[in-house]
Design an enzyme around this catalytic site. Structure first.
Site, short mmCIF file in Angstrom:
data_model
loop_
_atom_site.label_atom_id
_atom_site.label_comp_id
_atom_site.label_asym_id
_atom_site.label_seq_id
_atom_site.Cartn_x
_atom_site.Cartn_y
_atom_site.Cartn_z
N ASP A 1 20.51 -5.80 -0.47
CA ASP A 1 19.29 -5.01 -0.36
C ASP A 1 18.11 -5.97 -0.40
O ASP A 1 18.01 -6.81 -1.30
CB ASP A 1 19.19 -4.01 -1.51
CG ASP A 1 20.18 -2.86 -1.38
OD1 ASP A 1 20.90 -2.82 -0.37
OD2 ASP A 1 20.24 -2.03 -2.30
N ASP B 1 21.55 10.10 1.96
CA ASP B 1 21.40 9.77 0.54
C ASP B 1 21.02 11.04 -0.20
O ASP B 1 19.95 11.60 0.05
CB ASP B 1 20.33 8.69 0.37
CG ASP B 1 20.56 7.50 1.30
OD1 ASP B 1 21.73 7.12 1.45
OD2 ASP B 1 19.59 6.99 1.87
#
Length: 246
Positions: free
Chosen positions: A8, A129
């Site tokens: 990330d 998500d």
């Protein structure tokens, strides 16, 4: 079953967040390309990358770091974060990204996903998500009113390569994957599903290799790999042995 190590990106660095909160970021490597090379040398087959700043900004923000990773490794890279239009999709695929992940735009602009999946077969995934069953957007800053299944069903015949399903409540907290919800989603649609959020230990790898999880394409692991809770050699050996047995 593919185990994707996650990188990330925030401010050009390799970080992990807790529950998608940018204020709860831990920096694990100042050099994402070096981290990508480490994962490749450990034997991982594919890399999962998210441009966190891009997810909030709605456009790529860590392109330099992504491009450095593409130069550093030979393994396929899938990328999400800030991919909201066809030009961005084309640009990343042209630079060598194997698969783009569309999240917010999948909720706001499903036609974009369908157009991209048709134009680039096998190279477009959808990132869903979920917080309490509802899909979050804009880098998880907003929660929509639709469920992951509602959105996944929109793309059943669109040629989407995979759905990446993340349980936000578990993400970065090492609580274990939410396999019940992920498997339920996988069984309700024909698109391959990848589990994400909460990967904690070798027990998660073992659970992914159980018969009930056979419909899953794989899972994404971040913090557990960085802090040594999962030994890559052990995890990948389990997966290899399961493939051989099959």
């Amino acid at each position: 079953m593919i185990l994707f190590p996650a990188i990330d990106l925030k401010n050009g660095q390799c970080v992990r967040l807790e529950q998608g909160d940018m204020a709860r970021a831990t920096v694990f490597n100042l050099d994402p390309a070096a981290q990508a090379k480490t994962f490749e040398s450990q034997g991982f087959e594919c890399l999962h990358v998210v441009d966190l700043d891009g997810a909030f900004a709605g456009k790529p923000m860590n392109a330099q770091a992504v491009e450095a990773m593409l130069k550093a490794v030979k393994m396929p890279v899938q990328l999400g974060g800030g991919i909201r239009d066809l030009a961005t999709i084309e640009a990343w695929l042209g630079k060598g990204i194997r698969r783009v992940i569309i999240g917010t735009a999948a909720v706001r602009d499903p036609a974009l996903v369908k157009e991209a999946a048709k134009k680039f077969p096998g190279r477009v995934a959808v990132g869903l998500d979920a917080r309490d069953g509802k899909v979050a957007v804009e880098g998880w800053a907003e929660t929509s009113t639709v469920t992951a299944l509602d959105i996944a069903k929109r793309f059943e015949d669109a040629g989407v390569a995979a759905i990446i399903f993340t349980d936000i409540a578990r993400d970065g907290l090492l609580k274990g994957l939410n396999l019940d919800a992920t498997i339920a989603l996988a069984e309700a649609i024909s698109i391959p599903v990848i589990a994400s959020g909460g990967f904690a230990s070798i027990d998660d790898v073992k659970a992914l290799l159980e018969p009930r999880a056979k419909k899953l394409e794989g899972a994404i692991s971040g913090r557990a790999l960085y802090d040594g809770r999962i030994d890559p050699a052990e995890a990948l050996a389990l997966i290899r042995n399961a493939r051989t047995a099959a």
